[in-house]
Design a protein around this motif. Structure first.
Motif, PDB file in Angstrom:
ATOM      1  N   LYS A 164       6.511 -25.791  46.923  1.00  0.00           N
ATOM      2  CA  LYS A 164       6.715 -27.152  46.408  1.00  0.00           C
ATOM      3  C   LYS A 164       6.077 -28.191  47.327  1.00  0.00           C
ATOM      4  O   LYS A 164       5.416 -29.123  46.854  1.00  0.00           O
ATOM      5  N   THR A 165       6.250 -28.037  48.635  1.00  0.00           N
ATOM      6  CA  THR A 165       5.659 -28.982  49.586  1.00  0.00           C
ATOM      7  C   THR A 165       4.142 -28.941  49.503  1.00  0.00           C
ATOM      8  O   THR A 165       3.478 -29.985  49.486  1.00  0.00           O
ATOM      9  N   LEU A 166       3.575 -27.747  49.443  1.00  0.00           N
ATOM     10  CA  LEU A 166       2.118 -27.615  49.348  1.00  0.00           C
ATOM     11  C   LEU A 166       1.588 -28.215  48.048  1.00  0.00           C
ATOM     12  O   LEU A 166       0.539 -28.848  48.034  1.00  0.00           O
ATOM     13  N   GLU A 167       2.325 -28.034  46.949  1.00  0.00           N
ATOM     14  CA  GLU A 167       1.910 -28.631  45.678  1.00  0.00           C
ATOM     15  C   GLU A 167       1.918 -30.154  45.769  1.00  0.00           C
ATOM     16  O   GLU A 167       1.011 -30.811  45.260  1.00  0.00           O
ATOM     17  N   LEU A 168       2.933 -30.723  46.412  1.00  0.00           N
ATOM     18  CA  LEU A 168       2.985 -32.177  46.576  1.00  0.00           C
ATOM     19  C   LEU A 168       1.785 -32.672  47.376  1.00  0.00           C
ATOM     20  O   LEU A 168       1.187 -33.700  47.044  1.00  0.00           O
ATOM     21  N   ILE A 169       1.433 -31.951  48.432  1.00  0.00           N
ATOM     22  CA  ILE A 169       0.294 -32.350  49.262  1.00  0.00           C
ATOM     23  C   ILE A 169      -1.005 -32.236  48.462  1.00  0.00           C
ATOM     24  O   ILE A 169      -1.817 -33.162  48.438  1.00  0.00           O
TER      25      ILE A 169
END
Length: 53
Positions: free
Chosen positions: A31-36
């Motif tokens: 999820k964090t990588l997708e946001l970035i």
């Protein structure tokens, strides 16, 4: 430098570290990588860097 960090609340800080060249490898949750990766700031930075190279 390799950084292991996660959490949606850290996405913008992690993006800033990547853009600033402080880290070159990030290990995080999906999820964090997708946001970035979906961040307009990331996309703009990538376009600028690719045009310079």
């Amino acid at each position: 430098m390799i950084l292991v960090a996660g959490g949606e609340e850290k996405a913008l800080a992690l993006l800033a570290m990547l853009r600033g060249g402080y880290i070159n490898t990030l290990i995080s949750d999906q999820k964090t990588l997708e946001l970035i990766l979906n961040s307009k700031r990331f996309i703009l930075c990538s376009i600028i860097i690719n045009n310079i190279e």
